[in-house]
Write an enzyme that holds these catalytic residues in place. Structure first.
Site, PDB file in Angstrom:
ATOM      1  N   LYS A   1       0.837  -1.197   0.000  1.00  0.00           N
ATOM      2  CA  LYS A   1       0.000   0.000   0.000  1.00  0.00           C
ATOM      3  C   LYS A   1       0.875   1.252   0.000  1.00  0.00           C
ATOM      4  CE  LYS A   1      -4.116  -1.961   0.377  1.00  0.00           C
ATOM      5  NZ  LYS A   1      -4.982  -1.924   1.548  1.00  0.00           N
TER       6      LYS A   1
ATOM      7  N   ASP B   1      -3.025  -8.182  17.710  1.00  0.00           N
ATOM      8  CA  ASP B   1      -3.840  -7.480  16.726  1.00  0.00           C
ATOM      9  C   ASP B   1      -5.062  -8.313  16.342  1.00  0.00           C
ATOM     10  OD1 ASP B   1      -3.729  -5.106  14.809  1.00  0.00           O
ATOM     11  OD2 ASP B   1      -3.955  -6.773  13.394  1.00  0.00           O
TER      12      ASP B   1
ATOM     13  N   GLU C   1      -6.230  -6.562  21.290  1.00  0.00           N
ATOM     14  CA  GLU C   1      -6.710  -5.406  20.541  1.00  0.00           C
ATOM     15  C   GLU C   1      -7.963  -5.796  19.780  1.00  0.00           C
ATOM     16  OE1 GLU C   1      -6.748  -2.716  16.819  1.00  0.00           O
ATOM     17  OE2 GLU C   1      -6.508  -4.876  16.910  1.00  0.00           O
TER      18      GLU C   1
END
Lengths: 666, 666
Positions: A255, A386, A415
């Site tokens: 990205k 995560d 998270e």
């Protein structure tokens, strides 16, 4: 005749039930930290009029011997006891109760003698026999001899001497020390308690991207460049340095800036797209340095009395070594290609999700555990996980308990920003700490409701909220709109409502430029290098530093379950207290939730809870400014300017005397 | 590598927890009766965005096959299902949930297609494969063929046809019928449900001493003299005839009139001092007749559509055969003599308590069970158990489950008037019904609180209150003071607040002469023969008869958990309703709790609960008097005279039309 089950073992003689705490019928462990006590209560009763005694017993799992403490009856057949944990390890507790023949005898004797009955030869003989039997049980010579003496005295006593002996505290103590446990009942199942190290409950976290350590506009920093940022965080009072993933970043479908689907040459890529020709989850991104550099940094951080938390993100870029080595760990299309992540209509072509139910799941799960253990070997003791809610709960429960069995000091932070029951299930299943909805709780009602749920319901036994003011993914609307006062307000709330909290770097600089209409950072460092002056004007580093100091110096702020909300005659002011049980440390916090206007009102101090008499003056000292006020009674006036003084963090000081001219507080 | 536990079996893929009902983590069974449904809910969720399906499964314990019903998602990850029980037997249920690949595929396909994506070849191939796999699983030829056809259609479909197929209800139904349960998760432990016969939940009890059947002043009646009393009870609408103990009564230390410690010759003795030279718990008192006479009576009662409940009182007189045959079953003094019962300073020298923890406890417990089975062989299917709270809970749990394993129709009623947690523990441990605190709940607040606890909390799943208006041991102060109105009021309350209730004979005659200052009967028939005119003037037999008829004809009154309290503007009037779920039977009860004065006030009918519009007239018919009133809206006036009309028992009738001149209700 079906006596089989009866001849196997005695059935319970005492009913022990309705334990508190007891998570899902003992399915999940309770959490404590070293030094924290745990109050346990249960219904304990049996048939008839016999007297009961009950013990609370606890031990490290795997140890043969129990710690013990007597329980005391409250009312309505409820009993209570307290256990203490001094070791960072998995523990278990249970309750043991039994008919106490001697206590029954004491009560019966007292009733009969009290009713004027002096023909109590039989009763005295019964008492004498009970004491003699206990003497035979006692393995301590001195106790045995004393008991035998008492037994003889009862044998020859008249009713009046018997009444004296029945009340004799020394005899009662000896009898309690050598109870007859033949018919005792033990509660099953044993209840597990995960006893974590203290940092699981109390710490301040500082998150930064190591590549942004120096704030260079067009290049990344390396591990060896991070000490400046770390020393700055230490000066602000943070304990934990948390790094987003440090592993090699993939190149395929990398990205670009602001999450662009195409990247430019030189774009550093998203650290969450893990894996390249330089390795996967057990390697470091070459742009950050080497594994040796990382080890060096871990030691530097440790030498400063701090520690590093690593991100455990189970994402694989198309270049991850697993893709070639274990293609069967991924999802496949009918044409045999590997599926990228999707949340229709969105596509995440730079990330391949793993299939946790692959036929080869045993090896996949083991490998995930090995990744954690690899970094444990490199000195990491905290993992921020995560998106755990996209992997099976059973996996986390297994993996965390496996890791903590040998390494009970490892802390896992979940998270998960997802549905409430999943968040709770992850915490119950083993996560040491959890991200929370704090970021989206702004009004007095929202904060009161949510914090009450966290700290005053069953959640307090398993869910430790780690309050982040912001994250690389979340720039809350309030910070976007509220300016510098919003940053001050949210810091006070995060730092004092709970015991473990964190900020994502840039917060101290009041960075708040969003992608328009979204709770995301514009030009996020997730996708690019980011220029920063870490001492830019308008920063709130002094304020943060003061709050972290106040937290450290006030024991009441290091406790989780002592939060109480109080009335203030203004819906824009939040008022809460934290006090230690002995009341030697009482903190009052008053926060103006309005980022724009000065707010004032009368606050109602719960003086009776603090044992302060209505006529007694007491001093409240603002630990942020040093200002002192003498207050009296419940109702006291406060005024808070969001720009100059968005909050009071008061320490309550009691009157100790007068020196002739002035009242002295301590 | 410690993969052992992983290779043993798959860990759960779906989280299923927070079951409701679930008593003490599955430790205790739930109670239902045949024909009653049970609504079950639980949190069901898994990681990620996959779609779930869940089934509720139940079966008779010991049967291999399950009944199944799909559960439906409510909100916040809560799912709900209903099971039905049609057999008087111990059952068990569990929940099974799994990731539903096809539902996930449907949702994903719809999202992508809905977002305008028409390049969905891969998705269609995936769907086709899922359907083909299901076809391979289907064992019903027709389903298999249809699925294969659908699979082929998907294989060749374009995106638009695919969107049609993804929504095709026939395909959805076939896929749901043959789910892929490979990764299903089943909740453990299975939850037990004691399914009793209907009479466990709905019955009216009539208690009398067989020796008092004819009301003779100086002599006792025999079993063969009891039919008059039984026919009278049948005429009043009672279902169960309950006898205090019918066993031989001891002679040693026999009690005289009014509990005198000495008896006169001819005094019949207390039936609770069981055992003489004529036998113990498996014999009948010769003054009542023979065991053959008892068998005859059981048949006579059964032929009337009623049944007999026997008292199970584990008390032994000093003359009980056990005393000689099993002296080790009793408590002994140091001099070797057997201890009588005591509650210091009171002595009960006519009764020896049994030691349930005697070293020979296995044989004692077995013998107690054999006593029950003896009377079961003689046709008795209900046992009212005297003072169960003075025997171990474990004993009852074992004994009742042992008896009900072979005789699931046996009903046990716990006569425990003791501390609340013991009362609950006895019910949870197996007692079919329980005596209650009803006798001492008189005010509106007391009745509302207590009945709400019984019928609206977890207690409804295990504790069935059998409301006795009075017992041989309890003549409540209210009946002593309130005269005939008090008897009417307490009958209405007992008969309509709950489903199973009873009176002790003499109540219908409004007998209320107490031992002064105590809640006990003067000249109690426990100790003496008692003269009675069973049709004495002022009796309330007609009123009782009407209430029992109303109970029988209104299904709403035969349900336990449908009780709701409503507002009335007068603290002396209690207002509650019972309605069936389909609302075809709605009963409103208004009771004047004041025995002395007429009370009136406005009652608030919860018309919205009954789907009655605020402007719609409805009729309330008093089922006791036949009076009819047309009401409208919530607020309606009532006036109750304790002497002539202490209560309304209204049936609500809805408007069905107009015949020109008048409104018609049905």
């Amino acid at each position: 005749m079906s006596t089989k089950q009866l001849t196997l073992e005695r059935l319970p003689t005492v009913v022990i039930e309705n334990l508190d705490p007891f998570l899902d019928g003992g399915r999940y462990p309770i959490k404590r930290v070293v030094g924290q006590e745990l109050k346990i209560s249960a219904d304990v009763f049996k048939e008839g009029h016999d007297q009961l005694s009950a013990n609370l017993k606890w031990r490290k799992v795997g140890q043969p011997d129990w710690h013990q403490a007597p329980m005391r009856p409250l009312e309505n057949d409820r009993w209570e006891g307290v256990c203490h944990f001094i070791e960072n390890a998995l523990h278990e507790f249970t309750i043991e109760a039994w008919e106490d023949h001697f206590k029954s005898w004491q009560v019966e004797y007292a009733k009969k003698f009290g009713a004027g009955n002096t023909e109590l030869r039989t009763e005295l003989d019964e008492g004498s026999i009970l004491v003699e039997k206990t003497a035979n049980r006692a393995t301590l010579k001195q106790d045995k001899e004393q008991l035998l003496t008492f037994s003889k005295q009862l044998k020859s006593a008249d009713a009046h001497l018997g009444a004296q002996l029945a009340k004799n505290p020394e005899l009662s103590g000896l009898m309690a020390a050598w109870p007859d446990l033949d018919l005792r009942t033990e509660f099953h199942p044993y209840v597990r308690v995960v006893v974590d190290r203290a940092e699981a409950l109390f710490a301040a976290w500082y998150e930064f991207f190591p590549r942004s350590a120096e704030g260079k506009p067009n290049a990344g920093s390396k591990f060896r460049d991070c000490l400046g940022r770390i020393d700055d965080a230490k000066a602000m009072g943070f304990d934990v340095i948390y790094f987003p993933p440090i592993h090699p970043i993939g190149f395929t479908k990398r990205k670009g800036k602001n999450n662009s689907v195409t990247s430019e040459p030189g774009d550093p890529g998203v650290p969450y797209a893990i894996g390249s020709q330089f390795g996967g989850h057990k390697a470091v991104e070459p742009d950050l340095g080497t594994l040796d550099d990382f080890d060096w940094l871990v030691n530097q951080v440790r030498s400063r009395g701090m520690e590093i938390a690593l991100d455990f993100a189970i994402n694989c870029s198309p270049d991850h070594p697993y893709v070639k080595e274990h293609p069967e760990w991924f999802f496949h299309r009918p044409d045999g290609t590997i599926k990228y992540a999707e949340n229709p209509p969105k596509k995440y072509e730079d990330v391949y999700p793993l299939n946790f139910h692959t036929p080869d799941w045993v090896n996949l799960w083991e490998e995930m555990k090995e990744v954690i253990l690899f970094w444990v070997q490199h000195g990491v003791r905290i993992f921020r996980v995560d998106n755990p809610h996209t992997k099976p709960n059973a996996f986390w429960e297994w993996m965390i308990s496996e890791v903590q069995r040998d390494h009970p000091d490892i802390i896992f932070l979940a998270e998960a920003f997802t549905r409430p029951k999943m968040m709770k299930a992850l915490a119950k299943g083993g996560f040491t700490q959890s991200y929370t909805y704090f970021t989206w709780r702004n009004t007095k009602w929202e904060l009161t409701e949510y914090l009450t749920e966290l700290t005053q319901t069953e959640m307090k036994y398993y869910f430790r909220g780690n309050f982040f003011t912001n994250t690389p993914d979340i720039l809350p609307f309030l910070l976007q709109a509220g300016g510098r006062p919003a940053f001050l307000i949210r810091t006070v709330l995060a730092a004092t409502l709970t015991t473990v909290y964190g900020i994502y770097s840039g917060f101290e600089l009041c960075e708040n430029v969003p992608v328009p209409g979204r709770e995301e950072y514009l030009n996020s460092e997730k996708y690019q290098f980011k220029e920063r002056d870490w001492n830019a004007p308008g920063n709130i580093k002094d304020y943060i530093t003061k709050l972290n100091l106040i937290r450290r110096h006030n024991r009441a702020l290091r406790e989780y379950e002592n939060l109480r909300f109080h009335t203030v005659e203004n819906e824009q002011i939040l008022f809460y207290s934290k006090a230690t049980e002995a009341l030697e440390n009482i903190i009052l916090v008053l926060v103006n939730l309005d980022c724009f206007n000065t707010q004032s009102g009368f606050a109602y101090v719960p003086i009776e809870t603090f044992n302060i008499d209505g006529s007694e003056p007491y001093q409240v000292e603002d630990l942020i400014t040093g200002d002192k006020y003498t207050w009296r009674g419940r109702r006291n006036f406060v005024m808070l300017d969001p720009h100059t003084r968005p909050a009071h963090v008061f320490r309550v000081r009691r009157l100790v005397g007068m020196d002739g001219s002035q009242i002295i507080f301590a």
